[in-house]
Design a protein around this motif. Structure first.
Motif: not given
Length: 374
Positions: A149, A151, A237-238, A241, A244, A318, A369
């Motif tokens: 994703t 960053v 998404e967490s 993140l 990545t 996160i 985010r």
């Protein structure tokens, strides 16, 4: 006469069906295998079907079926249905002593661990009078790691925090980073004397080394989603993140540690301290691919307590579950470390003001985010 003929036909049909069943059971094999063991979400691979008729008798109609959990996309292929699982069935005609290989394109839009445990073979007896089937064990499996994703807004902040931690620590010489040989001084320890060079020059000479500094970051991932309303997009998404950031920081020579509260495993079983070992980073990818929300979660605080209080390490939390209590807990365990909190929220929304600190305090920086709803 007619009765005798009917009995003879029936007997021959029964013998033929029995013989055909034996040939089918013993001579037809099917193997499935993915083109790779692991890839990233969004990539494509192939599933290879290998059907082999080891006997001389042809099989005019052979159905090969299998199923796996949802998440893979056999787009552009026929005979695929989706319910609780993805079911796929292909039809072949196998001549005697024939081997058939077919490659099926597979898209992998979602992370996960996908396996095909068994393959079902089906054919039909003479005049399609009877259905014959058998099931073969299959070990085809693939890990789909969390996709990358964006960053670009996080990495510069991480770099600044790593630089701050770097300046706060004392530089030390790396014994493997040889620089030069110079004359001995009274302040040099005896262990640095280069005896071979000293013998050649007649004077004491010492080795000198470059100073290096190890940069470290620790990722704490919170995947808890235990409320009445579920937010799977924020959880995914967490996860993306965390994966990545671990990949990007590792490529920059930074030692990365990881832990998360997925599953019911005890603390320290879901993570590792900062390292640059590739096998541990692959282990992280496997853990995130295999995590299922239905497996539950355990205490985020337990995971933090197991690894926190690293004064020389940048701490990255996160979590979508930002509360004043969580903020206080992180502040307690972060101690003197540079700390970053990344909080995924749906676009246009924000955490409640009464629990959101509203910016950066002390050494804790907070980054919101935004995530689009699917």
């Amino acid at each position: 006469m007619i009765l005798s003929f009917i009995i003879a036909v029936g007997l021959l049909t029964a013998l033929w069906n029995r013989y055909y069943r034996r040939c089918f059971a013993g001579n037809i094999t099917a193997r499935l295998m993915f083109d790779t063991d692991a890839l990233y979400a969004g990539d494509e691979t192939k599933l290879c079907e290998v059907i082999e008729n080891q006997g001389t008798m042809p099989v005019p109609v052979l159905e090969v079926g299998f199923h796996t959990k949802k998440g893979l996309d056999f787009a552009g292929t026929d005979n695929t249905s989706i319910s609780d699982y993805i079911y796929k069935r292909d039809i072949f005609a196998a001549a005697g002593r024939q081997k058939i290989t077919r490659e099926i394109p597979v898209k992998c839009p979602r992370r996960g661990y996908y396996e095909i445990r068994e393959t079902e073979l089906v054919t039909y007896s003479l005049l399609y009078g009877k259905r014959l089937g058998r099931t073969l064990a299959c070990g085809a499996a693939i890990h789909v790691y969390p996709g990358n994703t964006n960053v670009s807004d996080i990495l510069p902040l991480c770099q600044r925090m790593l630089g701050t931690a770097q300046c706060a620590r004392r530089l030390y010489e790396d014994p493997f980073a040889f620089r030069a040989i110079r004359d001995y001084t009274i302040n040099d320890p005896m262990k640095t004397i280069n005896w071979k060079a000293s013998a050649k020059t007649g004077n004491l000479m010492v080795n000198t080394f470059d100073s290096t500094l190890s940069r470290k970051a620790m990722l704490y991932l919170d995947v808890e989603d235990s409320g009445i309303l579920k937010y799977p997009d924020l959880t995914e998404e967490s996860i993306s993140l965390a994966a990545t950031l671990a990949r990007r920081l590792t490529r920059q020579g930074i030692e990365v540690g990881f832990c998360f509260n997925g599953g019911k495993a005890a603390a320290l079983e879901n993570g590792f301290a900062p390292t640059n070992k590739k096998d541990l980073l692959i282990r992280m990818e496997h853990m995130l691919a295999e995590y299922l929300p239905e497996n539950g979660t355990h205490s985020y605080e337990t995971e933090i307590r197991g690894y926190a209080a690293m004064a020389d390490t940048v701490q990255i939390f996160i979590t979508k579950n930002l509360t004043s209590a969580l903020y206080g807990m992180i502040k307690k365990y972060a101690v003197e470390s540079q700390t970053l909190m990344i909080c995924p929220v749906y676009r246009g929304e924000a955490p409640p003001k009464d629990v959101f600190p509203g910016g950066s305090r002390e050494k804790i920086r907070i980054l919101i985010r935004e995530v689009d709803r699917e």
